[in-house]
Design a protein around this motif. Structure first.
Motif, short mmCIF file in Angstrom:
data_model
loop_
_atom_site.label_atom_id
_atom_site.label_comp_id
_atom_site.label_asym_id
_atom_site.label_seq_id
_atom_site.Cartn_x
_atom_site.Cartn_y
_atom_site.Cartn_z
N UNK A 1 0.84 -1.19 0.00
CA UNK A 1 0.00 0.00 0.00
C UNK A 1 0.88 1.24 0.00
N UNK A 2 0.38 2.30 -0.63
CA UNK A 2 1.08 3.57 -0.68
C UNK A 2 0.62 4.47 0.47
N UNK A 3 1.50 5.36 0.90
CA UNK A 3 1.07 6.41 1.82
C UNK A 3 0.14 7.35 1.07
N UNK A 4 -0.61 8.17 1.81
CA UNK A 4 -1.61 9.04 1.18
C UNK A 4 -1.00 9.99 0.16
N UNK A 5 0.25 10.43 0.40
CA UNK A 5 0.89 11.36 -0.52
C UNK A 5 1.67 10.64 -1.62
N UNK A 6 1.75 9.32 -1.56
CA UNK A 6 2.43 8.57 -2.60
C UNK A 6 3.94 8.54 -2.50
N UNK A 7 4.50 9.08 -1.41
CA UNK A 7 5.96 9.10 -1.28
C UNK A 7 6.51 7.75 -0.81
N UNK A 8 5.76 7.06 0.05
CA UNK A 8 6.25 5.82 0.64
C UNK A 8 5.38 4.64 0.19
N UNK A 9 6.02 3.50 0.04
CA UNK A 9 5.35 2.25 -0.31
C UNK A 9 5.68 1.21 0.75
N UNK A 10 4.67 0.66 1.41
CA UNK A 10 4.86 -0.39 2.41
C UNK A 10 4.45 -1.73 1.83
N UNK A 11 5.27 -2.75 2.03
CA UNK A 11 4.96 -4.09 1.53
C UNK A 11 5.21 -5.13 2.62
N UNK A 12 4.46 -6.22 2.56
CA UNK A 12 4.63 -7.32 3.51
C UNK A 12 4.79 -8.62 2.75
N UNK A 13 5.29 -9.64 3.48
CA UNK A 13 5.60 -10.91 2.83
C UNK A 13 5.24 -12.07 3.74
N UNK A 14 5.16 -13.25 3.15
CA UNK A 14 4.92 -14.47 3.92
C UNK A 14 6.09 -14.82 4.82
N UNK A 15 7.25 -14.18 4.63
CA UNK A 15 8.39 -14.42 5.52
C UNK A 15 8.31 -13.59 6.80
N UNK A 16 7.15 -12.93 7.03
CA UNK A 16 6.88 -12.09 8.22
C UNK A 16 7.60 -10.75 8.19
N UNK A 17 8.16 -10.38 7.06
CA UNK A 17 8.86 -9.09 6.97
C UNK A 17 7.94 -7.99 6.47
N UNK A 18 8.23 -6.77 6.89
CA UNK A 18 7.55 -5.57 6.42
C UNK A 18 8.62 -4.55 6.06
N UNK A 19 8.53 -3.99 4.87
CA UNK A 19 9.47 -2.97 4.43
C UNK A 19 8.70 -1.73 3.97
N UNK A 20 9.29 -0.57 4.22
CA UNK A 20 8.75 0.69 3.73
C UNK A 20 9.79 1.29 2.80
N UNK A 21 9.38 1.54 1.56
CA UNK A 21 10.31 1.98 0.52
C UNK A 21 10.11 3.46 0.21
N UNK A 22 11.22 4.19 0.16
CA UNK A 22 11.21 5.59 -0.26
C UNK A 22 11.43 5.59 -1.77
N UNK A 23 10.36 5.37 -2.51
CA UNK A 23 10.46 5.05 -3.93
C UNK A 23 11.12 6.16 -4.74
#
Length: 269
Positions: free
Chosen positions: A234-256
């Motif tokens: 999912x993207x942040x409301x302003x579209x600057x950040x992208x958060x993703x999750x995985x079946x490996x239990x990890x969560x990352x937030x990307x400064x695209x």
């Protein structure tokens, strides 16, 4: 005195008594098959089963898909336009504006027989997939394109259809084995950009520019830190950040686009 023992007489009487108590004809009970009635059933009470009539009382319906529907998206500026993808290897764009006719005919109250209403007609069928279409989205901010992804890893981009314009294929790529999701980016400075996650854990960000015939679909970023399938993003409301999750239990937030780090919203390292 008689020579017959009373004990012998007792055994004889006992044997006769046992024969009466253990009569096989009475001990064995046969239960007839297929005649059981459920508790509280009308048949057991001697009544008749009531027939229930089902009536489609929806405002409108769309049934062009021939298999399970896996994804749905709504146009950002024209809410009546909807896109769906399904297990029949196809996606459709259709107008869900309710018809002018009433939901049920006036005669329904006096004659409530099932009435077949016509399905909504698709504005466009989006072909080119060889597997189930399980991800779909309109691009932001104006819904110029509709993007589809399937279980074969094919990503396809089409120009959005409307009542007067047919959908046209813009580009198609196949970088991964299976696409899990697609999310459009709301960043005002990066229109027609979207992200997707794949079953190999990779995350991709693409931009669409149909006016460039040499590269109508370009990769803005690609990330490979997840070690299991990337199941949601999912993207942040302003579209600057992208958060993703995985079946490996990890969560990352990307400064695209590198803007969050410059504003101090994320680490620039």
């Amino acid at each position: 005195m008689s020579s017959q023992s009373p004990h012998t007489n007792g055994e004889g009487e006992q044997e006769e008594e046992d024969d009466i108590m253990l009569d096989p004809a009475e001990a064995e009970e046969e239960i007839p098959q297929g005649e059981d009635a459920a508790m509280d059933s009308d048949e057991e009470a001697g009544g008749l089963l009531e027939e229930i009539q089902l009536q489609n009382d929806s405002v409108a319906h769309f049934d062009a898909h021939k298999d399970s529907i896996f994804c749905i998206a709504q146009h950002p500026t024209n809410p009546a336009l909807v896109a769906t993808g399904a297990g029949d290897d196809a996606a459709y764009i259709w107008d869900c504006t309710p018809p002018d006719a009433p939901v049920l005919p006036p005669s329904y109250q006096s004659d409530p027989r099932p009435v077949e209403r016509e399905s909504l007609k698709p504005l466009a069928r989006l072909d080119g997939h060889t597997e189930s279409v399980n991800a779909i989205a309109f691009t932001l901010p104006h819904g110029e394109y509709v993007v589809t992804g399937d279980l074969d890893g094919r990503l396809s981009v089409y120009a959005s259809a409307n009542a007067s314009t047919a959908a046209e294929a813009v580009a198609s790529v196949q970088e991964v084995e299976e696409i899990q999701w697609i999310q459009p980016c709301p960043h005002p400075s990066h229109p027609n950009t979207f992200a997707l996650g794949a079953n190999d854990g990779s995350v991709w960000v693409y931009s669409v520019n149909a006016s460039d015939p040499t590269s109508p679909l370009s990769i803005a970023q690609a990330y490979y830190l997840h070690t299991g399938p990337c199941t949601a993003g999912t993207w942040s409301a302003d579209g600057r950040l992208l958060a993703t999750v995985s079946e490996d239990s990890s969560l990352y937030v990307w400064d695209v686009f590198g803007e969050a780090g410059a504003l101090g919203l994320a680490s620039s390292s």
